[in-house]
Design a protein around this motif. Structure first.
Motif, PDB file in Angstrom:
ATOM      1  N   THR A 170      -1.718   3.449 -10.765  1.00 46.38           N
ATOM      2  CA  THR A 170      -2.465   4.879 -11.031  1.00 46.38           C
ATOM      3  C   THR A 170      -1.283   5.697 -11.935  1.00 46.38           C
ATOM      4  O   THR A 170      -0.282   5.654 -11.525  1.00 46.38           O
ATOM      5  CB  THR A 170      -2.759   5.595  -9.718  1.00 46.38           C
TER       6      THR A 170
ATOM      7  N   ASP B 198      -5.163   8.798   4.568  1.00 45.58           N
ATOM      8  CA  ASP B 198      -5.865   8.109   5.231  1.00 45.58           C
ATOM      9  C   ASP B 198      -5.208   6.667   6.033  1.00 45.58           C
ATOM     10  O   ASP B 198      -6.081   6.230   6.850  1.00 45.58           O
ATOM     11  CB  ASP B 198      -7.117   7.745   4.688  1.00 45.58           C
ATOM     12  N   VAL B 199      -4.119   6.565   5.383  1.00 44.87           N
ATOM     13  CA  VAL B 199      -3.257   5.432   5.938  1.00 44.87           C
ATOM     14  C   VAL B 199      -2.930   5.898   7.642  1.00 44.87           C
ATOM     15  O   VAL B 199      -2.319   7.130   7.644  1.00 44.87           O
ATOM     16  CB  VAL B 199      -1.975   5.275   5.355  1.00 44.87           C
TER      17      VAL B 199
ATOM     18  N   PHE C 271       0.844  -1.220   0.258  1.00 42.69           N
ATOM     19  CA  PHE C 271      -0.052  -0.017  -0.124  1.00 42.69           C
ATOM     20  C   PHE C 271       0.931   1.114   0.082  1.00 42.69           C
ATOM     21  O   PHE C 271       1.919   1.212   0.384  1.00 42.69           O
ATOM     22  CB  PHE C 271      -1.029  -0.050   1.171  1.00 42.69           C
ATOM     23  N   ASP C 272       0.220   2.357  -0.324  1.00 38.65           N
ATOM     24  CA  ASP C 272       0.918   3.712  -0.374  1.00 38.65           C
ATOM     25  C   ASP C 272       1.063   4.461   0.971  1.00 38.65           C
ATOM     26  O   ASP C 272      -0.281   4.766   1.545  1.00 38.65           O
ATOM     27  CB  ASP C 272       0.407   4.502  -1.435  1.00 38.65           C
ATOM     28  N   THR C 273       1.873   4.465   1.543  1.00 40.72           N
ATOM     29  CA  THR C 273       2.132   4.877   2.752  1.00 40.72           C
ATOM     30  C   THR C 273       1.862   6.531   2.830  1.00 40.72           C
ATOM     31  O   THR C 273       1.544   7.238   3.823  1.00 40.72           O
ATOM     32  CB  THR C 273       3.301   4.673   3.664  1.00 40.72           C
ATOM     33  N   ARG C 274       1.877   7.115   1.716  1.00 43.62           N
ATOM     34  CA  ARG C 274       1.632   8.492   1.282  1.00 43.62           C
ATOM     35  C   ARG C 274      -0.005   8.921   1.440  1.00 43.62           C
ATOM     36  O   ARG C 274      -0.159  10.118   1.700  1.00 43.62           O
ATOM     37  CB  ARG C 274       2.045   9.254   0.315  1.00 43.62           C
ATOM     38  N   ASP C 275      -0.666   7.864   1.236  1.00 45.83           N
ATOM     39  CA  ASP C 275      -2.177   8.223   1.371  1.00 45.83           C
ATOM     40  C   ASP C 275      -2.490   8.882   2.649  1.00 45.83           C
ATOM     41  O   ASP C 275      -2.183   8.457   3.794  1.00 45.83           O
ATOM     42  CB  ASP C 275      -2.949   6.919   1.259  1.00 45.83           C
TER      43      ASP C 275
ATOM     44  N   ASP D 213      -8.201   2.391  -1.062  1.00 44.81           N
ATOM     45  CA  ASP D 213      -7.921   3.132  -2.169  1.00 44.81           C
ATOM     46  C   ASP D 213      -6.356   3.426  -1.958  1.00 44.81           C
ATOM     47  O   ASP D 213      -5.671   3.731  -3.083  1.00 44.81           O
ATOM     48  CB  ASP D 213      -8.212   4.718  -1.991  1.00 44.81           C
ATOM     49  N   SER D 214      -5.596   3.091  -0.851  1.00 39.84           N
ATOM     50  CA  SER D 214      -4.114   2.941  -1.106  1.00 39.84           C
ATOM     51  C   SER D 214      -3.503   1.745  -1.569  1.00 39.84           C
ATOM     52  O   SER D 214      -2.256   1.691  -1.807  1.00 39.84           O
ATOM     53  CB  SER D 214      -3.447   3.307   0.494  1.00 39.84           C
TER      54      SER D 214
ATOM     55  N   GLU E 255       5.900   3.650   0.079  1.00 41.69           N
ATOM     56  CA  GLU E 255       5.124   2.377   0.256  1.00 41.69           C
ATOM     57  C   GLU E 255       5.593   1.137   1.089  1.00 41.69           C
ATOM     58  O   GLU E 255       6.612   1.105   1.494  1.00 41.69           O
ATOM     59  CB  GLU E 255       4.987   1.714  -1.273  1.00 41.69           C
TER      60      GLU E 255
ATOM     61  N   ARG F 136      -1.793  -1.197  -3.529  1.00 42.47           N
ATOM     62  CA  ARG F 136      -0.971  -1.436  -4.802  1.00 42.47           C
ATOM     63  C   ARG F 136      -1.066  -2.765  -5.217  1.00 42.47           C
ATOM     64  O   ARG F 136      -1.074  -2.952  -6.447  1.00 42.47           O
ATOM     65  CB  ARG F 136       0.422  -0.879  -4.581  1.00 42.47           C
TER      66      ARG F 136
END
Length: 162
Positions: free
Chosen positions: A117, A48-49, A42-46, A99-100, A62, A102
């Protein structure tokens, strides 16, 4: 100007997230059966993480988690999931929005999903990011490593587009 039509990208995105949610709900209720285990990137920059600051510093872009031997407090809702995992004998809670995500891989059955994306440099293209997503589905269920017979052909559909 908004495009009219069917948002296949958005529909596929939601369907794949729904599949992952269903799998995780089953695991939360029943545990992992047999040899099943998951690698989830997952994208740690999201925004909402939710994760410990020291983990975010260690994984600034990530992170891949493994759900296999020990996990706790797995809960799933429509937006994502929470789970407590062990990092060097330190249990840490994580909140991971769908949504985060990958990648989602279950190597025990050679199943994988990849969400990508692609950013566009074209400023006129203000489409929803879901429309720019690519999906790759890797599923091997027959155990047959023989390549298919016959040839392959690339078909270009541009000549039929209006």
């Amino acid at each position: 100007m908004a495009r009219a039509g069917i948002d296949y990208g958005g529909m596929m995105h939601r369907a794949m997230q729904g599949l992952i949610a269903e799998v995780l709900r089953k695991i939360a209720d029943e545990g992992l059966p047999g040899e099943h285990h998951f690698f989830i990137t997952f994208d740690t920059r999201d925004p909402d993480v939710q994760m410990a600051d020291w983990l975010r510093a260690r994984y600034p872009e990530e992170m891949t988690i493994v759900i296999q031997h020990w996990f706790d407090n797995l809960t799933v809702d429509d937006e994502g999931f929470t789970i407590t995992l062990n990092f060097g004998n330190s249990p840490e809670p994580l909140r991971i929005p769908f949504d985060s995500l990958r990648t989602f891989v279950d190597p025990s059955v050679e199943f994988g999903l990849r969400f990508e994306t692609q950013d566009s440099d074209d400023e006129d293209d203000e489409d929803d990011e879901d429309e720019d997503a690519e999906y790759e589905l890797d599923a091997e269920d027959d155990g047959d490593d023989t390549p298919p017979s016959g040839g392959g052909e690339v078909v270009r559909l541009d000549r039929w587009r209006k």
